[in-house]
Design a protein around this motif. Structure first.
Motif, short mmCIF file in Angstrom:
data_model
loop_
_atom_site.label_atom_id
_atom_site.label_comp_id
_atom_site.label_asym_id
_atom_site.label_seq_id
_atom_site.Cartn_x
_atom_site.Cartn_y
_atom_site.Cartn_z
N ASN A 1 40.42 36.76 46.89
CA ASN A 1 39.06 36.49 47.37
C ASN A 1 38.79 37.14 48.73
N LYS A 2 39.82 37.20 49.57
CA LYS A 2 39.63 37.86 50.87
C LYS A 2 39.45 39.36 50.68
N HIS A 3 40.25 39.95 49.79
CA HIS A 3 40.21 41.40 49.60
C HIS A 3 38.92 41.86 48.93
N TYR A 4 38.54 41.20 47.85
CA TYR A 4 37.40 41.66 47.06
C TYR A 4 36.06 41.07 47.50
N PHE A 5 36.07 39.83 47.95
CA PHE A 5 34.81 39.13 48.22
C PHE A 5 34.59 38.77 49.68
N GLY A 6 35.56 39.12 50.53
CA GLY A 6 35.39 38.89 51.96
C GLY A 6 35.39 37.43 52.35
N MET A 7 36.06 36.57 51.56
CA MET A 7 36.11 35.14 51.87
C MET A 7 37.52 34.75 52.29
N ASP A 8 37.63 34.21 53.49
CA ASP A 8 38.92 33.78 54.00
C ASP A 8 39.12 32.32 53.60
N VAL A 9 39.77 32.13 52.46
CA VAL A 9 39.88 30.81 51.84
C VAL A 9 41.33 30.35 51.84
N SER A 10 41.60 29.20 52.41
CA SER A 10 42.94 28.64 52.39
C SER A 10 43.32 28.27 50.96
N PRO A 11 44.59 28.51 50.56
CA PRO A 11 45.02 28.10 49.22
C PRO A 11 44.81 26.62 48.93
N ASP A 12 44.78 25.80 49.99
CA ASP A 12 44.56 24.36 49.80
C ASP A 12 43.17 24.06 49.22
N ARG A 13 42.23 24.98 49.39
CA ARG A 13 40.87 24.79 48.87
C ARG A 13 40.71 25.28 47.44
N ILE A 14 41.79 25.81 46.87
CA ILE A 14 41.74 26.40 45.53
C ILE A 14 42.44 25.50 44.53
N TYR A 15 41.74 25.15 43.45
CA TYR A 15 42.33 24.37 42.36
C TYR A 15 42.22 25.18 41.07
N VAL A 16 43.30 25.20 40.33
CA VAL A 16 43.36 25.97 39.08
C VAL A 16 43.11 25.03 37.91
N GLY A 17 42.37 25.51 36.91
CA GLY A 17 42.08 24.70 35.73
C GLY A 17 42.09 25.55 34.48
N PRO A 18 41.97 24.90 33.30
CA PRO A 18 41.99 25.64 32.03
C PRO A 18 40.64 26.26 31.70
N GLY A 19 40.23 27.22 32.53
CA GLY A 19 38.96 27.89 32.33
C GLY A 19 37.88 27.33 33.24
N THR A 20 36.92 28.17 33.60
CA THR A 20 35.84 27.71 34.48
C THR A 20 34.94 26.70 33.78
N LYS A 21 34.84 26.78 32.46
CA LYS A 21 34.01 25.83 31.71
C LYS A 21 34.49 24.41 31.96
N GLU A 22 35.81 24.20 31.88
CA GLU A 22 36.38 22.87 32.12
C GLU A 22 36.21 22.46 33.58
N LEU A 23 36.38 23.39 34.50
CA LEU A 23 36.27 23.07 35.92
C LEU A 23 34.84 22.69 36.29
N ILE A 24 33.86 23.36 35.72
CA ILE A 24 32.46 22.98 35.97
C ILE A 24 32.21 21.58 35.43
N PHE A 25 32.75 21.28 34.25
CA PHE A 25 32.64 19.93 33.69
C PHE A 25 33.26 18.91 34.64
N ASN A 26 34.45 19.22 35.17
CA ASN A 26 35.13 18.31 36.09
C ASN A 26 34.31 18.09 37.36
N LEU A 27 33.70 19.15 37.88
CA LEU A 27 32.86 19.01 39.07
C LEU A 27 31.66 18.13 38.80
N LEU A 28 31.04 18.33 37.64
CA LEU A 28 29.89 17.49 37.29
C LEU A 28 30.30 16.04 37.10
#
Length: 452
Positions: A86-113
């Motif tokens: 994300n830092k290289h391609y999108f210019g976002m300095d994001v700590s790994p602690d802010r990143i959660y991995v899931g089984p596809g973005t579809k499921e992660l959006i469901f989890n957020l909702l």
């Protein structure tokens, strides 16, 4: 024994893309015409046709022995790789602690909702997956129609948000956009972010098509513009042609520590963790390398060539309008100029239009407007231009990169004949529709006796 299904599940319909797939399979098994054997021209399904990158395939083979459970948020090596990506391609300095991995973005959006209280604001047209999730979770929601340019206007967002009573509002922002293929530029995102800050609107920014942006420098993440209020989702499915791997990630807003703890609880309850071998396989896909850069560049250039051809071919047909894609492998075609002829032919909804395209001799699969959260009587359709052999086309591009307009056209006609033939069938369909409607009017006029 009779089993009783929960009413909440009964009320949910099969996603339109899967429903269409079932319809296509059943239709062609019943069609007795010899030409039905070849299948159909596939403009309906949004799946990247290219091979999974070699680095990912090799890493999966190497890590097939990883049978242990992974950490709920994702293995540290992968979260670190995604952070650097994300830092290289999108210019976002994001700590790994802010990143959660899931089984596809579809499921992660469901989890957020699931964890975010409040009313959802859904711009339309929209990807067909959002609304079923919102309804399943019984969330309050309001549609936000886009303007003529198929983008939301900040003033419209503000007016709608001011009417909503919930203390938290959640805007689902899909950028680059499915189904239009359009891209929100930095200024447009800044204007939307200004409204979100003023009215405390949370943003779920679905950026799964970010790497497919044709002129990649033009992409800006909402997470960079509005980091304190944006959840960014992305993954392997589209940019890495690895939808079947089912791996996505979400970047949490700044300072959302308590919320991350709640989210971790949901993930652990629902699916424990993403497949450990898949997580290890994904690491080289998110690491910075010449091979991945080349893969991204070639695939996005091919998508652009196919998109330009499809756009120009469609808009050359009398009466048809279309969005001009800047990313993804979709565009939104507008067939509403033919509404009178369609109505006369008893084609009264976009779903009926989709079905009419399938029958012999057209054999053309599209996703109709009502599947895209448009009015049922809106004769628009998403056109996915990926009906070709991705491995062969990738190799063909490597061997001889088309540079001029005529070379790009030749590249499509040579490498994607089903796209070319399918567009011919769309033109044929509307030509026959118009001719038949005119013939009916002439017949009607001849049978009417006009008094002297």
């Amino acid at each position: 024994m009779k089993f009783v299904v929960d009413q909440q599940v009964e009320d949910i319909e099969m996603p339109e893309n899967l429903k269409l797939n079932t319809f296509l399979q059943e239709f062609h098994s019943d069609c007795t015409h010899p030409e039905c054997g070849f299948g159909f021209y596939g403009f309906a399904f949004g799946q990247s046709p290219f091979p999974v990158p070699r680095l990912i395939q090799e890493a999966l083979i190497k890590n097939v022995n990883k049978g242990e459970y992974a950490a709920v948020p994702g293995i540290p090596e992968l979260r670190n790789a995604i952070s650097k990506y994300n830092k290289h391609y999108f210019g976002m300095d994001v700590s790994p602690d802010r990143i959660y991995v899931g089984p596809g973005t579809k499921e992660l959006i469901f989890n957020l909702l699931e964890i975010l209280h409040g009313t959802v604001i859904l711009p339309t047209p929209a990807w067909l997956g959002y609304l079923p999730q919102i309804r399943f979770l019984k969330k309050n929601y309001h549609m936000l129609p886009t303007r003529a340019n198929k983008k939301i206007a900040p003033n419209d967002l503000k007016r709608l948000a001011l009417r909503l009573q919930d203390r938290q509002k959640i805007l689902i922002l899909n950028n680059p956009h499915n189904p239009t293929g359009l891209l929100y530029n930095r200024l447009e995102l800044e204007e939307i972010a200004d409204v979100c800050r003023e009215l405390n609107i949370t943003v779920i920014s679905d950026e799964i098509y970010a790497q497919t942006t044709y002129d990649f420098e033009k992409f800006t993440s909402m997470g960079k513009i509005y980091p304190e209020g944006t959840f960014v989702t992305n993954g392997l499915s589209k940019s890495h042609a690895a939808g079947g791997y089912r791996l996505g990630y979400v970047i949490f807003p700044q300072h959302a520590t308590d919320l991350r703890a709640q989210f971790k609880k949901i993930l652990a309850t629902e699916y424990t963790a993403v497949s450990t071998p898949i997580q290890h396989a994904a690491i080289p896909g998110f690491e910075i390398s010449h091979e991945m850069d080349e893969y991204f560049e070639i695939t996005r250039n091919i998508h652009k060539i196919m998109g330009e051809y499809t756009y120009h071919r469609l808009t050359s047909i009398d009466g048809i309008k279309s969005t001009r894609p800047e990313a993804t492998f979709y565009l939104l075609a507008d067939f509403n100029a033919y509404a009178p002829e369609l109505q006369k032919a008893k084609i009264t909804t976009s779903q009926k239009l989709s079905e009419a395209f399938i029958v012999h001799p057209y054999h053309t699969a599209i996703v109709g407007g009502d599947s895209l959260v448009l009015e049922r009587t809106d004769f628009s359709a998403r056109i996915a231009y990926v009906d070709y052999d991705g491995a062969a086309v990738y190799q063909s591009y490597q061997e001889n990169k088309p540079k001029t307009h005529s070379e790009r056209t030749e590249f499509v006609t040579k490498n994607a004949p089903k796209i070319v033939s399918g567009l011919d069938m769309i033109e044929k369909f509307f030509g026959v529709l118009k001719k038949d409607a005119v013939d009916e009017l002439v017949l009607l006029k001849n049978n009417v006796k006009i008094p002297n």
